[in-house]
Design a protein around this motif. Sequence first.
Motif, mmCIF file in Angstrom:
data_model
loop_
_atom_site.group_PDB
_atom_site.id
_atom_site.type_symbol
_atom_site.label_atom_id
_atom_site.label_comp_id
_atom_site.label_asym_id
_atom_site.label_seq_id
_atom_site.Cartn_x
_atom_site.Cartn_y
_atom_site.Cartn_z
ATOM 1 N N LEU A 1 15.400 5.899 -26.040
ATOM 2 C CA LEU A 1 16.197 6.365 -25.498
ATOM 3 C C LEU A 1 17.527 5.779 -26.447
ATOM 4 N N VAL B 1 20.849 8.138 -27.692
ATOM 5 C CA VAL B 1 22.110 7.524 -27.213
ATOM 6 C C VAL B 1 22.551 7.771 -28.798
ATOM 7 N N VAL C 1 35.749 12.334 -29.062
ATOM 8 C CA VAL C 1 36.934 11.265 -27.908
ATOM 9 C C VAL C 1 37.899 9.876 -28.225
ATOM 10 N N LEU D 1 41.173 10.332 -26.988
ATOM 11 C CA LEU D 1 42.030 9.358 -26.653
ATOM 12 C C LEU D 1 43.203 9.025 -27.136
ATOM 13 N N LEU D 2 43.691 8.842 -28.992
ATOM 14 C CA LEU D 2 44.690 8.140 -29.057
ATOM 15 C C LEU D 2 45.367 9.201 -29.244
ATOM 16 N N ILE D 3 45.195 10.982 -29.705
ATOM 17 C CA ILE D 3 46.435 12.051 -29.193
ATOM 18 C C ILE D 3 46.710 12.801 -28.243
ATOM 19 N N GLY D 4 45.903 12.024 -26.371
ATOM 20 C CA GLY D 4 46.562 12.694 -25.587
ATOM 21 C C GLY D 4 45.976 13.454 -25.003
ATOM 22 N N VAL E 1 39.625 13.694 -22.674
ATOM 23 C CA VAL E 1 38.270 13.421 -23.109
ATOM 24 C C VAL E 1 37.392 14.601 -22.785
ATOM 25 N N THR E 2 37.444 15.137 -21.018
ATOM 26 C CA THR E 2 36.968 15.690 -20.454
ATOM 27 C C THR E 2 36.137 17.381 -21.599
ATOM 28 N N LEU F 1 34.955 17.394 -23.735
ATOM 29 C CA LEU F 1 32.860 17.076 -23.916
ATOM 30 C C LEU F 1 32.819 18.248 -23.525
ATOM 31 N N TRP F 2 32.355 18.011 -22.230
ATOM 32 C CA TRP F 2 31.564 18.827 -21.336
ATOM 33 C C TRP F 2 31.590 20.245 -21.648
ATOM 34 N N LEU G 1 26.107 20.140 -27.612
ATOM 35 C CA LEU G 1 25.718 19.097 -26.915
ATOM 36 C C LEU G 1 24.011 19.650 -27.412
#
Lengths: 196, 196, 196
Positions: C31, C35, C46, C50-53, C56-57, C59-60, C66
């Motif tokens: 695991l 991870v 990610v 967050l930092l540039i607005g 985050v989703t 990602l999916w 992935l």
Amino acid sequence: MDVFEWFSIIGTIAFAVSGAIVAMEEHYDMLGVFVLGLVTAFGGGVVRNLLIGVPVTTLWSQGLLLKTAVFSIVIVFVLPTAWIYHWKRSEAFFDAIGLAAFAIQGALYAVEAGLPVSAVMVAAMMTGIGGGMIRDIMAGRKPVVLRDEIYAVWALLAGLAVGIGPIRAAWALLALFAATVTMRMLSVHYKWRLPR
Amino acid sequence: MDVFEWFSIIGTIAFAVSGAIVAMEEHYDMLGVFVLGLVTAFGGGVVRNLLIGVPVTTLWSQGLLLKTAVFSIVIVFVLPTAWIYHWKRSEAFFDAIGLAAFAIQGALYAVEAGLPVSAVMVAAMMTGIGGGMIRDIMAGRKPVVLRDEIYAVWALLAGLAVGIGPIRAAWALLALFAATVTMRMLSVHYKWRLPR
Amino acid sequence: MDVFEWFSIIGTIAFAVSGAIVAMEEHYDMLGVFVLGLVTAFGGGVVRNLLIGVPVTTLWSQGLLLKTAVFSIVIVFVLPTAWIYHWKRSEAFFDAIGLAAFAIQGALYAVEAGLPVSAVMVAAMMTGIGGGMIRDIMAGRKPVVLRDEIYAVWALLAGLAVGIGPIRAAWALLALFAATVTMRMLSVHYKWRLPR
């Protein structure tokens, strides 16, 4: 209040107490005990919300859970150390309830957000183990969940079940909950480990 | 520019310098010195924004503070080491100004966002101590604020005062600011500790 | 699929493999290997989002990346240790491709978000090195990029070039990509270090 809210409360207590105990083992002061307790109880949910796009501020509407966590940490802080060792023996059971409740809850959030199965599994796992990982990092430890426990796999599988399956009815969720708790307790008892 | 902007500037300098010094103590290179300096100065505000739902991108409108932080870090990097030891003796005072300014600013953000008192207190504390906590973790240290300092309690209390009270007028905020700085300096001088 | 998507895939493989190897060096279990591999490959993006607005989703929606990352980690986990040492010798080259691809991609995201040059530089750097920093912290190590490598500076400079310059055409981005990879490989070969 439905049965899942009770599970959330038990899980919050278990996680807050485990954070407080780690802080005391590291000789942190009262503030450190509170911060680690709260981070363990709520950190996994915050990271999950960030990853699946749910507003993090929903945290502040969980007044009952916040109060429960603070109250549990106060109890740990004032109790004699000997009693805490007593707790640690039954810790695994409460912890299993927390893991199962949080993993299923996290998976349902990701399903509601319309995300793919991979996201549902990550959401389940992060809600279940994220708080403990942040706790260990803030205590200057290597995250125990990444090394020595099969713990997180049951959260991942619960996420998979919710993500691919038709598990939405209360009885199906309860069965999944019971299965997750059982697998976790069996892995503690038989000391199952993941391969390295 | 009002008086609180001056406090923010002083706090940014104090926090950036403390991050740069920790990086140099850990023998990090020039990049590490910059990253730790910037993270200490702005990390607390970023985490606070995440937790209370303010867009993190407001960071990039703080051009003056960003430039001030970069300039302070350059100064620390080129100064002789002996001078830095000199700074460390007066560090506590500037640090107290930063803590108080950031805690009150963080609390006001949370009040504006319409959040409950618990959120206001966490916002005040995270703005005041979050940067230092991330700094310590990135330096491979246990966060000092969780172990040895009463530091964060004054930020929490400032948040409580803003969260429950009618403290909104400039003079009331200034009085709260002065009280926070004073309590922090008294705790440094008398070596107050939280119970463990 | 344009050439930059190929670079992203190569970078994702390089980063996922480096995370998996660090986890195995720390004796993490299966695991932990997964991870750390995933965090190294996607953590920088990610934090940048967050930092540039940026949500985050997003990602999916990177299903291909992935799957590529998971597949690479499986390979590392089952391969004999001796082969991994072999990889480590050519690691720097793939890693350079990942750094350059991710830095340019991160910078373009920040430009699209209409942010100032400082944000573009930070976005480029965080996309390039953020995953590795989180990997090291989760492995209980001090982030190597803050201590011993000139690595991040090329990401910063790529961000500066995109942020201030008219580098938007495919050929100009490719030239910037080649320059970044070259500088990174030269710094590895000549063991360039930043001043301390």
